[in-house]
Design a protein around this motif. Structure first.
Motif, PDB file in Angstrom:
ATOM      1  N   LEU A 135      95.057 -14.990  35.394  1.00 26.74           N
ATOM      2  CA  LEU A 135      94.349 -14.198  34.387  1.00 26.74           C
ATOM      3  C   LEU A 135      92.829 -14.307  34.540  1.00 26.74           C
ATOM      4  O   LEU A 135      92.078 -13.850  33.681  1.00 26.74           O
ATOM      5  N   VAL A 147     102.693 -13.018  40.879  1.00 26.95           N
ATOM      6  CA  VAL A 147     102.398 -14.003  39.834  1.00 26.95           C
ATOM      7  C   VAL A 147     103.564 -14.989  39.767  1.00 26.95           C
ATOM      8  O   VAL A 147     104.727 -14.581  39.686  1.00 26.95           O
ATOM      9  N   TYR A 170     103.425 -10.889  31.173  1.00 28.33           N
ATOM     10  CA  TYR A 170     102.953 -10.232  32.400  1.00 28.33           C
ATOM     11  C   TYR A 170     103.614  -8.877  32.656  1.00 28.33           C
ATOM     12  O   TYR A 170     103.071  -8.054  33.361  1.00 28.33           O
ATOM     13  N   ARG A 177     103.835  -3.513  34.740  1.00 30.79           N
ATOM     14  CA  ARG A 177     102.842  -4.525  34.377  1.00 30.79           C
ATOM     15  C   ARG A 177     102.494  -4.483  32.892  1.00 30.79           C
ATOM     16  O   ARG A 177     102.512  -3.420  32.263  1.00 30.79           O
ATOM     17  N   VAL A 197      97.407  -7.788  32.574  1.00 29.08           N
ATOM     18  CA  VAL A 197      97.395  -8.272  33.965  1.00 29.08           C
ATOM     19  C   VAL A 197      96.257  -7.590  34.717  1.00 29.08           C
ATOM     20  O   VAL A 197      96.165  -6.359  34.737  1.00 29.08           O
ATOM     21  N   ILE A 203     106.641 -10.760  40.125  1.00 25.47           N
ATOM     22  CA  ILE A 203     106.756 -12.056  39.433  1.00 25.47           C
ATOM     23  C   ILE A 203     107.845 -12.905  40.070  1.00 25.47           C
ATOM     24  O   ILE A 203     108.931 -12.408  40.411  1.00 25.47           O
TER      25      ILE A 203
END
Ligand code: TXA
Ligand code: MG
Length: 342
Positions: free
Chosen positions: A63, A85, A96, A122, A126, A139
């Motif tokens: 972030l 991520v 996220y 998303r 993000v 992710i």
């Protein structure tokens, strides 16, 4: 060099002790101190070398835009290529991703923590630096206990591409990460040799039809089986619109030109060639052999390519594994590593 390779059969580095401890990692005082140093570096917006079960990542606070930009600068990676991520568990997904479809929950419960990345729509928080400006985010929940411990201590998601310079072979040991970046190397958490050895399977769940964007050791058949309860349609092909550098034709490549040959092809031994053989190095050849079994082969592949790349030979010749589903992800990486070689 070549004498060092002659007649060697490569046994991947001993399995990391972390594997057996996956559920109950007991951290030593030294590891705990390493983790504290890594958390402090992340809080300062710096990058950290992150051991995962697939390959090492180059991690930064997901972030913090400046921190994510530092990843791109270190790697020499184009800014419009998205990064994954990493989260400690599926609990933080909604921070996220703005939509978490049933298929994501199913795959998460079956394969996380583990070598699977999900592409989801998303969340507005993000940063564009992570998504490459796309409307989706990748992710993954890694299984490696040091990655888990770092994620939990840090308390936020970690953006982490593989810790190699753009287009090069992904690192599977801490030493590989240090050698990729030399005097620019970040703090690297040493989690031993990676268990899986090649990058995660990427499944796009951002549209109606799940698609495998990058094959990995979790196969499309396993994904389909896990989703069968939903009556989900057959996995489609990768969408050419999606920017995924792992999908670039040439990727994961050694500097030495590389040629793929059939296992039974007759290649005259030469001082200029080194071979990555399947099972056993043929009589007279210089090079390395990897086990003729996909899990062990994947585990040792990138370290073997690095060793052969540094051997001074003018060509790496690779015996192709069988044309079978279990070898699909390995074929994919070999094809990309050889693409563009003369
Ligand atoms: O196993 C792995 O996935 C490792 C470890 C460190 O987790 N990470 C890794 O990251 O391989 P990287 O950046 O080298 O490759 C990630 C791939 C890239 O091809 C990237 O473009 C794709 O994932 N990707 C990330 N976010 C995406 C998105 N939103 N849409 C499509 N592809 C995405
Ligand atoms: Mg990569």
């Amino acid at each position: 060099m070549q004498s060092a390779l002659a007649s060697a059969t490569l046994h991947p580095e001993p399995a990391s002790r972390y594997h057996s401890q996956m559920n109950q990692p007991a951290l030593s005082a030294a590891e705990s101190a390493q983790l504290d140093a890594a958390v402090a570096a992340l809080q300062r917006g710096e990058c950290v070398g992150l051991p995962t079960e697939t390959v090492y990542g180059l991690a930064a606070d997901a972030l913090n835009r400046d921190a994510v930009r530092r990843i791109f600068a270190l790697k020499g990676r184009p800014a419009d290529h998205p990064v994954i991520v990493h989260l400690p568990d599926a609990g933080a997904l909604t921070r996220y991703a703005r939509e978490v479809p049933p298929a994501a929950l199913l795959l998460a419960s079956k394969f996380w923590p583990g070598p699977l990345t999900l592409i989801l729509k998303r969340h507005p928080d993000v940063p564009d630096e992570i998504t490459g400006g796309q409307d989706t985010v990748g992710i993954r929940v890694p299984a490696h206990p040091l990655a888990q411990a770092l994620l939990r201590r840090f308390g936020r998601g970690l953006a982490a591409p593989s810790a190699n310079r753009f287009g090069r072979i992904s690192p599977t040991t801490a030493a590989h990460v240090r050698s990729e970046f030399g005097d620019q190397a970040p703090v690297v958490l040493d989690g031993g040799a990676c268990q899986v050895g090649i990058e995660s399977t990427i499944v796009d769940l951002s549209s109606g039809t799940p698609r495998v964007l990058r094959p990995g050791m979790i196969s499309p058949q396993q994904i389909e089986a896990a989703l069968s309860g939903l009556g989900t349609p057959v996995l489609g092909q990768a969408n050419a619109q999606i920017r995924a550098p792992g999908l670039l034709e040439k990727h994961y490549a050694p500097r030495t030109p590389m040629r793929l040959i059939q296992r039974d092809a007759d290649i005259a031994p030469s001082a200029h060639l080194c071979m990555l053989a399947l099972g056993q190095l043929p009589e007279g050849q210089i090079g390395l052999a990897l086990p003729a079994e996909p899990t062990a082969y994947a585990q040792g592949l990138y370290a073997a390519l690095r060793t052969l790349d540094e051997s001074g030979a003018s060509q790496i010749v690779v015996q192709l594994p069988p044309d079978e589903v279990a070898w699909q992800a390995i074929h994919d990486r070999l094809k990309r590593a050889a693409a563009g070689s003369k």
